[in-house]
Design an enzyme around this catalytic site. Sequence first.
Site, PDB file in Angstrom:
ATOM      1  CD  GLN A 637     -24.023 -68.700  43.620  1.00 16.68           C
ATOM      2  OE1 GLN A 637     -23.442 -68.669  42.387  1.00 16.68           O
ATOM      3  NE2 GLN A 637     -24.166 -69.864  44.274  1.00 16.68           N
ATOM      4  CD  GLU A 704     -19.817 -66.361  35.509  1.00 16.43           C
ATOM      5  OE1 GLU A 704     -20.899 -65.687  35.162  1.00 16.43           O
ATOM      6  OE2 GLU A 704     -19.214 -66.910  34.549  1.00 16.43           O
TER       7      GLU A 704
HETATM    8 MO1  MOS Z   1     -20.349 -70.080  34.012  1.00 14.63          MO
HETATM    9  S1  MOS Z   1     -18.272 -70.105  33.489  1.00 14.63           S
HETATM   10  O1  MOS Z   1     -21.049 -69.459  32.351  1.00 14.63           O
HETATM   11  O2  MOS Z   1     -20.840 -71.453  34.347  1.00 14.63           O
END
Ligand code: MOS
Length: 740
Positions: A637, A704
């Site tokens: 990730q 993220e």
């Molecule tokens: Mo993510 S931008 O919440 O898939």
Amino acid sequence: MPQTQHVGAERDRVDGPAKVTGHARYAAEFPVDGLLYGVIVTSSIARGRITAIDLDAALAVPGVVQIFTHRRRPESDWYKHDFSDDVAPPGQPFRALYDDVVHFSGQPIALVVAEEFGIARHAATLVKATYQAATPETDLQTVAHYTPPKARNGIAPPPARRGKAGDAPLRVEGEFRTPFEYQNPMELFAATAVWDGDDKLTVYDKTQGVQNGQNQLAKIFGLKPDHVRVVSHYVGGAFGAGLRPQYSLFLSAMAARALERPVRVVLTRDQMWSIGGRPATIQHVRLGAGPDGKLQSIEHDAVGSTSRYEDQQENIVNWSGLLYPAATTSLGYKLGKLDLVTPNDMRAPGAASGVFALECAMDELASEAGIDPVELRLRNYADRDPAEDKPFTSKELRAAYRLGAEKFGWGERNPAPRSMRDGHELVGWGMATGVWEALYVPHTARATLTADGKATIACAASDIGTGTYTILTQIAADALGLPMEDVTVCLGDSKLPTAPVEGGSWTAASAGTAVHIACSELIGKLLEQARRLNDSPLGAAGRDDVVLAAGRLQLRGDPAKFVTLGDALRAGGLDHIDAEGSAKPDQSVAEKFTANTHSAVFAEVKVDAELGVVRVTRLVIAVAAGKILNPKTARSQLLGGAVFGLGMALHEESMLDHRFGRFMNRNLGEYHIPAHADIHAIDIVFVPEQEDHLNPLGVKGVGEIGVVGTAAAIANAVHHATGVRVRELPITIDKLLPGL
Ligand code: MOS
């Protein structure tokens, strides 16, 4: 957790074999009898009205079954009422084939349905629309900027200004720009719709939220939600593009119902630019500090792009009030309406853009103050959330700076720009901080155990390539005392227990906890059965006294006292046992604490001294994200996030021709993303972080955080290599060469 054999250990993806052997079916791959193919025709203008659509030539092509337009389509409730989806921003969502109004270039204006894909594709080229065109506005710089009247759900507006900007001894100020970017997942958006009569619908869709799509279809067609099934077992990348139901979902279902045959609609790569993407931003950052580098004021104002019909909002500037304390903090966020499709959430929405600007400005301040960039951040370290004056649930960012710097060899850095060289290349070292929310949201899951000792875990979450199948298998295997091979995880089906869209990096924490609780509840139910046996060895045992291991429910302290799974089930006359579990965030935790993931990103670039070509030769990202369930999938990730950030820094940009309000580079040849040759060494360092407040697993999520700060670290390294400060992404040769 009682036993930890798999959780926390590197494990291969359980869905890997299915994917590499082609057995994993994606939305456009489900075999369906009598299938028709729908190809979308899109508008060539960005703003105005459709005056006519000439279908004669297209309808004359043998094999074309029907063509739908706003004048040739079934009525549906959808067209009469307001509607929304789980993640829609305030406004009036776009509805395909609603009327003659064109909102953006590339808008679907017709759907050609044919017996074969090639026929539909050809006939679609023969559809001729004429328009009354108005002049589009697509320049964020020149349109009016306004404060969104209604905040988007989940997106906090900037906190009120604190303090008054004084005259700090050190000041830096800059305007930063980030372009439109598009997720460009490998898998195109696709939906295959199959009706059973006209009140039961199944759609194989590419989505991050099967139940989000299910609810939208139920509303559109006036169906009971449990008569709509959306299936998305595997997702070939999405990065936020699949959070909102895409028009392929509606169009396939609408056409299939009207034609009484299954219909598949697959977007073209070009059409992937008609579904949103990361909004462009223009940002102003001003920092004021004392001679010691201690921040006195932080001012960060951003304008983000949205469409004319929805106020898409992201958190771009709030990070600047969170990362560093300052007596004065002034944050502002506005939007500019453009004649484009509404942007969507692209991986680390808001943070990717906003933290780029802040962390470049911090680098400029470090130069101005003559303080090492890491040292500057340590001097401004926030032990508490400065915006809300709350403690963090956990925050090992200090350790991330230290471990990242050690791994990178930061101590060897000569602070002077252009001081390091490798042959014809200038060498630069830069760093930045990354931050993202640690989200934990309501989520359910079901665990089922059969007499043969096999478990099935089910919830509606989608595995968008993140490793959800694998981590849920690990969690269940540990909780139920089973080998991973004996656990099957079922995901991506709207009939399974309720899950939100898979996004915001929350699925590991939320689905993971739900599975953990479901397994624990299951053991509790099994114990009830085991206690019913005559002279049960567990007669006096409570739930916390027992564990399940190798098919035996046994006393934690005395494994010789046990009841087999088979005996326990037989005692109740059962052939299986199941239980549901719910992740239920504790509101008081959110009130008392702030929860974030953090990272320290270090980048080495080599810049050709004459040509300005930039190579990112090394990246080190030290991440503090609580418990890491599986260092192998988590590392993947973060590598993906790092590559995303590298693309943002050097490559990615959707370029508009403002005359036509149209993105020009709508293909992967001209929309540049990093290729293998652009990627060199990337090291991920997991920083130990004990998370005790957020959720029972202590997980924060890593989907993220790898993006955030990476572009800034690279931009800062480019400055260190060359002495040139590029404040507009991507950093391309044309921006760099004039200063070299
Ligand atoms: Mo993510 S931008 O919440 O898939």
